[in-house]
Design an enzyme around this catalytic site. Sequence first.
Site, PDB file in Angstrom:
ATOM      1  N   LYS A   1      28.426   7.454 -46.043  1.00  0.00           N
ATOM      2  CA  LYS A   1      29.076   6.699 -45.445  1.00  0.00           C
ATOM      3  C   LYS A   1      28.654   6.656 -43.739  1.00  0.00           C
ATOM      4  O   LYS A   1      27.387   6.844 -43.547  1.00  0.00           O
ATOM      5  CB  LYS A   1      30.274   7.036 -45.190  1.00  0.00           C
ATOM      6  CG  LYS A   1      30.949   7.303 -45.892  1.00  0.00           C
ATOM      7  CD  LYS A   1      32.524   7.865 -46.599  1.00  0.00           C
ATOM      8  CE  LYS A   1      32.384   8.365 -48.173  1.00  0.00           C
ATOM      9  NZ  LYS A   1      34.662   8.560 -48.125  1.00  0.00           N
TER      10      LYS A   1
ATOM     11  N   PHE B   1      46.187   7.670 -46.218  1.00  0.00           N
ATOM     12  CA  PHE B   1      45.139   7.341 -45.588  1.00  0.00           C
ATOM     13  C   PHE B   1      44.172   6.134 -45.773  1.00  0.00           C
ATOM     14  O   PHE B   1      43.351   5.666 -45.032  1.00  0.00           O
ATOM     15  CB  PHE B   1      44.271   8.567 -45.470  1.00  0.00           C
ATOM     16  CG  PHE B   1      43.934   8.258 -47.626  1.00  0.00           C
ATOM     17  CD1 PHE B   1      42.954   7.659 -48.253  1.00  0.00           C
ATOM     18  CD2 PHE B   1      44.649   9.381 -48.023  1.00  0.00           C
ATOM     19  CE1 PHE B   1      42.351   7.889 -48.918  1.00  0.00           C
ATOM     20  CE2 PHE B   1      44.311   9.243 -49.531  1.00  0.00           C
ATOM     21  CZ  PHE B   1      43.348   8.798 -50.300  1.00  0.00           C
TER      22      PHE B   1
ATOM     23  N   ARG C   1      28.372  15.140 -57.621  1.00  0.00           N
ATOM     24  CA  ARG C   1      29.713  15.576 -56.921  1.00  0.00           C
ATOM     25  C   ARG C   1      29.280  16.832 -56.100  1.00  0.00           C
ATOM     26  O   ARG C   1      30.020  17.101 -55.383  1.00  0.00           O
ATOM     27  CB  ARG C   1      30.709  15.891 -57.897  1.00  0.00           C
ATOM     28  CG  ARG C   1      31.026  14.345 -57.901  1.00  0.00           C
ATOM     29  CD  ARG C   1      32.557  13.930 -58.819  1.00  0.00           C
ATOM     30  NE  ARG C   1      33.300  14.491 -57.867  1.00  0.00           N
ATOM     31  CZ  ARG C   1      33.987  13.588 -57.170  1.00  0.00           C
ATOM     32  NH1 ARG C   1      33.154  12.624 -56.845  1.00  0.00           N
ATOM     33  NH2 ARG C   1      34.630  13.644 -56.619  1.00  0.00           N
TER      34      ARG C   1
ATOM     35  N   THR D   1      35.762  17.671 -50.775  1.00  0.00           N
ATOM     36  CA  THR D   1      36.025  16.616 -50.172  1.00  0.00           C
ATOM     37  C   THR D   1      35.866  16.520 -48.165  1.00  0.00           C
ATOM     38  O   THR D   1      35.409  15.992 -47.783  1.00  0.00           O
ATOM     39  CB  THR D   1      37.313  15.904 -50.655  1.00  0.00           C
ATOM     40  OG1 THR D   1      37.252  15.175 -51.615  1.00  0.00           O
ATOM     41  CG2 THR D   1      37.578  14.911 -49.666  1.00  0.00           C
TER      42      THR D   1
ATOM     43  N   ARG E   1      28.226  17.899 -47.550  1.00  0.00           N
ATOM     44  CA  ARG E   1      29.486  17.143 -47.076  1.00  0.00           C
ATOM     45  C   ARG E   1      29.625  18.440 -45.648  1.00  0.00           C
ATOM     46  O   ARG E   1      29.730  18.649 -44.535  1.00  0.00           O
ATOM     47  CB  ARG E   1      30.760  17.226 -47.588  1.00  0.00           C
ATOM     48  CG  ARG E   1      30.743  15.971 -48.067  1.00  0.00           C
ATOM     49  CD  ARG E   1      32.385  16.188 -48.882  1.00  0.00           C
ATOM     50  NE  ARG E   1      32.454  14.404 -49.781  1.00  0.00           N
ATOM     51  CZ  ARG E   1      32.947  14.138 -50.441  1.00  0.00           C
ATOM     52  NH1 ARG E   1      33.167  15.042 -51.328  1.00  0.00           N
ATOM     53  NH2 ARG E   1      33.259  13.211 -50.587  1.00  0.00           N
TER      54      ARG E   1
ATOM     55  N   ASN F   1      32.832  11.970 -43.829  1.00  0.00           N
ATOM     56  CA  ASN F   1      32.489  13.018 -44.946  1.00  0.00           C
ATOM     57  C   ASN F   1      31.849  12.707 -45.594  1.00  0.00           C
ATOM     58  O   ASN F   1      31.318  12.892 -46.508  1.00  0.00           O
ATOM     59  CB  ASN F   1      33.886  13.555 -46.225  1.00  0.00           C
ATOM     60  CG  ASN F   1      34.527  12.632 -46.643  1.00  0.00           C
ATOM     61  OD1 ASN F   1      33.423  11.721 -46.732  1.00  0.00           O
ATOM     62  ND2 ASN F   1      35.518  12.902 -47.962  1.00  0.00           N
TER      63      ASN F   1
ATOM     64  N   HIS G   1      30.138   9.378 -50.690  1.00  0.00           N
ATOM     65  CA  HIS G   1      30.787   9.491 -51.799  1.00  0.00           C
ATOM     66  C   HIS G   1      30.369   8.880 -52.821  1.00  0.00           C
ATOM     67  O   HIS G   1      28.666   9.173 -53.385  1.00  0.00           O
ATOM     68  CB  HIS G   1      31.074   7.850 -51.361  1.00  0.00           C
ATOM     69  CG  HIS G   1      32.531   7.303 -52.386  1.00  0.00           C
ATOM     70  ND1 HIS G   1      33.599   7.357 -52.951  1.00  0.00           N
ATOM     71  CD2 HIS G   1      31.878   6.369 -54.120  1.00  0.00           C
ATOM     72  CE1 HIS G   1      34.186   6.863 -53.933  1.00  0.00           C
ATOM     73  NE2 HIS G   1      33.200   6.431 -54.325  1.00  0.00           N
TER      74      HIS G   1
END
EC number: 2.7.4.6
Length: 141
Positions: A11, A59, A87, A93, A104, A114, A117
Amino acid sequence: MAVERTLSIIKPDAVAQNAIGEILARFERSGLRVVAARMVRLSTEQAESFYAVHKERPFFNDLVGFMTSGPVMVQVLEGEDAIRKNREIMGATNPKEAAAGTLRHDFAESIDANAVHGSDSPETAENEIEFFFKADEICSR
């Protein structure tokens, strides 16, 4: 276990930190292979479409704004149990709840910014990969 593919997005916050190389290295060290990758700047329409599943969530507008605030790096990861493995590498998250050594924990600024993804299921992975890549742009190795 079967070889799977999953979509990963680095991100804007992590891209701005120049963390792309370290994040990709962590994927590769865990046994995942990058089989497609590109840097893109999402339009508002693209971000709204990609995150349409969250359209009714409070959000949503902040998420779209964040994902269009700078370039993102999108990649397809391939390997044994790739979805679960990705993951695990990403972590919780909320970076405050993410285990030490996860992406993260190490790179995220907040629950909204964060860092990464990752697809959460085989069906989602297939749809998300098709959103960004044509079949002939994915090179298994």
